[in-house]
Design a protein around this motif. Structure first.
Motif, PDB file in Angstrom:
ATOM      1  N   LEU A   1      -2.810   6.156   0.547  1.00 21.15           N
ATOM      2  CA  LEU A   1      -3.617   5.794   1.713  1.00 21.15           C
ATOM      3  C   LEU A   1      -3.955   7.045   2.519  1.00 21.15           C
ATOM      4  O   LEU A   1      -5.082   7.207   2.988  1.00 21.15           O
ATOM      5  CB  LEU A   1      -2.816   4.804   2.568  1.00 21.15           C
ATOM      6  N   PHE A   2      -2.964   7.921   2.657  1.00 20.63           N
ATOM      7  CA  PHE A   2      -3.144   9.175   3.404  1.00 20.63           C
ATOM      8  C   PHE A   2      -4.305   9.968   2.814  1.00 20.63           C
ATOM      9  O   PHE A   2      -5.212  10.392   3.533  1.00 20.63           O
ATOM     10  CB  PHE A   2      -1.841   9.972   3.331  1.00 20.63           C
ATOM     11  N   PHE A   3      -4.295  10.130   1.505  1.00 17.31           N
ATOM     12  CA  PHE A   3      -5.334  10.954   0.896  1.00 17.31           C
ATOM     13  C   PHE A   3      -6.651  10.199   0.695  1.00 17.31           C
ATOM     14  O   PHE A   3      -7.689  10.818   0.460  1.00 17.31           O
ATOM     15  CB  PHE A   3      -4.823  11.617  -0.385  1.00 17.31           C
TER      16      PHE A   3
ATOM     17  N   LEU B   1       0.840  -1.193   0.000  1.00 16.60           N
ATOM     18  CA  LEU B   1       0.000   0.000   0.000  1.00 16.60           C
ATOM     19  C   LEU B   1       0.875   1.241   0.000  1.00 16.60           C
ATOM     20  O   LEU B   1       1.761   1.387   0.852  1.00 16.60           O
ATOM     21  CB  LEU B   1      -0.922   0.007   1.222  1.00 16.60           C
ATOM     22  N   ASP B   2       0.625   2.118  -0.959  1.00 16.00           N
ATOM     23  CA  ASP B   2       1.376   3.364  -1.045  1.00 16.00           C
ATOM     24  C   ASP B   2       0.901   4.319   0.055  1.00 16.00           C
ATOM     25  O   ASP B   2      -0.294   4.622   0.146  1.00 16.00           O
ATOM     26  CB  ASP B   2       1.154   3.991  -2.424  1.00 16.00           C
ATOM     27  N   GLY B   3       1.836   4.752   0.876  1.00 13.15           N
ATOM     28  CA  GLY B   3       1.490   5.565   2.035  1.00 13.15           C
ATOM     29  C   GLY B   3       0.751   6.842   1.678  1.00 13.15           C
ATOM     30  O   GLY B   3      -0.216   7.220   2.361  1.00 13.15           O
ATOM     31  N   LEU B   4       1.177   7.513   0.625  1.00 17.00           N
ATOM     32  CA  LEU B   4       0.559   8.794   0.277  1.00 17.00           C
ATOM     33  C   LEU B   4      -0.851   8.592  -0.269  1.00 17.00           C
ATOM     34  O   LEU B   4      -1.764   9.367   0.040  1.00 17.00           O
ATOM     35  CB  LEU B   4       1.437   9.548  -0.734  1.00 17.00           C
TER      36      LEU B   4
END
Lengths: 340, 340
Positions: B276-278, B271-274
């Motif tokens: 997921l963040f957005f 999972l790409d952190g950014l």
């Protein structure tokens, strides 16, 4: 008017720019009375995020309403106001569910730039919260913190379900992490473990209610949190950095079934699906819906029940913004307030 | 006794093995009356997970208690019982918080192997739930489903916060996804959108309460869910596959502030952190704490209020387990029940 403009990493200037105007009927224009430098402003300053030509900076603000568009109903000229770093209509389903930072009509205030004498605030009725009465200088600092760092720390604590009987670990000792400590204690957490290796920040964490300090990081930090929590891990963990190490530290420090509230803007973070699966923790994060918490935070600040303004350890006039960026970059300051 | 043994991907045999004994005083030995093949058994069968020499298979079971250790207090010889795929003490802080699948003393039943005439059940008092009365054949099938696929779908629906007024999207039309549909409806969800392109599974999804079917996958599937939810996305999404595509589909289909319950064992998921963040969604998943739900599920099944046994569309004697694996691998069967 005067405004902060970043020309390249490390190159911050204060320049004359065109003052803002009402563009949409739902806009307001405010006279900014104080702004500040955010930890996230350091990403482009350090070259981690690209700077594409001269860029207006700043997304935190308090001020006085100067003008309003024809469609503004609730906010009036002369109101002392605070708003979040995301403008939101506060009426769509996402806003009404408390996620105003992901409003379907969201406008990032950072794209407007509030480190300036004046700022346009889109969706003024949805975005701005009127402050009752005249804030003292200390209250004004608190309100400015509420605009982002306090609201973000608060969201992280709520997302991590900090509350009575809970042990909360806080990864990150910047302004957001420190105010996450304050939020967790206000929400009733029994124990708040601040992860920090800087004496001045440890002191502020304790002032905000931290009961324990852990200096270890990474796997050692995780082991120390487990040791402090009967081997289980924290019930709730606040992640306020945004790196691979900090996310792994936060997830690792949390017991199965616990909650991680992550608010550090992710930079180069990749989460392994299988590790996450077996961690079995609740994850909630993203740009904080500060607007959800603003009315309550304004009340707490105006009643002197919390003092989040204590995170500002350097105050400079707007003209000296470049020194403010330098001080934060070199960690000489936790959070810089810019006066106007 | 006879038991299923996997020798290599695609090579499943039924062989004579040593019957289990009481090892710890907290153990019970049960006579298995029915077992089944799990979607997760297909990972090694397909060579996606390594098979290190002959391996006993199976982690779902119902049966009758044959013997108990000296430390067993609540479970008695002769009890008809059901348990989860994870043995748990049900007394540690993690269990008491409802996360028995991550009990500090957890034992994976898959490491024991329940596709067999008898099985040792560790931590019998914590793990096993006594079934009141004599189940009918249909109830017995339901109880067997409760052991994993129903309990897992239930957890996914609870983790996704399916409930009144909510629109729930379900990614995955295997037994777990289908029973996630059943769980979401039972929990009061207003609308349940099953993502499936197989007519037979669509029919079962509708029988379990799906109100809509979406055949599109990936970005098209996400777009379709948004279209069905006023552009916002689902409030709640159940992920019951465990691939990169299914996780992205689940997160993408969920509105900001919504909840994703993911129970597909992750294989190659990053999972790409950014992103997921957005996405700003609540994520909760992992091995389902089936034990938390078992008492309620047993009651619902024994009162004929739910019929999860309908997911079993192929019943074979244990001796024909190899054909059961083949049928599930080739998607000729959704879920195979093995009789003893």
């Amino acid at each position: 008017m005067r405004a902060v403009v970043m020309h390249a990493p490390g190159d911050v200037r204060v320049e004359d720019v065109k003052p803002p105007e009402i563009v949409e009927p739902t806009d307001a224009v405010i006279r900014v009375t104080a702004a500040c430098v955010c930890g996230s402003d350091l990403w482009p300053y350090r070259g981690v995020e690209e700077v594409n030509g001269p860029t207006r900076m700043g997304h935190e603000y308090i001020g006085v309403v100067e003008r309003i568009g024809a469609g503004v109903r609730d906010i009036e000229v002369g109101d002392f106001v605070v708003g979040s770093f995301v403008a939101s209509d506060n009426t769509c389903e996402i806003c009404r569910a408390g996620y105003q930072s992901r409003c379907v009509h969201q406008v990032m205030m950072g794209a407007i730039g509030t480190q300036a004498e004046y700022a346009r605030v889109p969706l003024a009725d949805g975005t701005l919260v009127k402050v009752p009465g005249e804030p003292t200088p200390e209250q004004a600092r608190g309100l400015l913190a509420a605009s982002d760092v306090l609201g973000t720390g608060w969201f992280a604590a709520v997302a991590a379900q900090a509350g009575p009987g809970r042990t909360v670990a806080v990864v990150g000792d910047g302004a957001v992490g420190l105010l996450g400590v304050l939020a967790a204690r206000h929400l009733g957490a029994e124990r708040v473990i601040a992860m920090s290796r800087h004496a001045d920040r440890q002191a502020l964490a304790r002032r905000f209610g931290a009961t324990d300090i852990v200096e270890e990081r990474g796997e050692e930090g995780v082991a120390r949190i487990k040791e402090l929590t009967g081997g289980y891990g924290a019930h709730s963990t606040i992640e306020a950095v945004g790196t691979q190490e900090s996310m792994q530290q936060a997830i690792g420090a949390t017991r199965p079934g616990g909650h991680v509230g992550y608010v550090g803007v992710a930079h180069g973070v990749e989460l392994d699906g299988l590790e996450l699966f077996f961690a079995t923790v609740n994850l909630l994060g993203g740009p904080a819906p500060v607007r959800r918490f603003l009315p309550e935070l304004v009340d707490l600040i105006m009643a002197d029940r919390i003092d989040p303004g204590a995170v500002f350890d350097l105050t400079l006039p707007l003209e000296e913004a470049a020194e403010g960026y330098r001080a934060m970059d070199e960690r000489r300051a936790t959070k810089v307030l810019l006066t106007l």
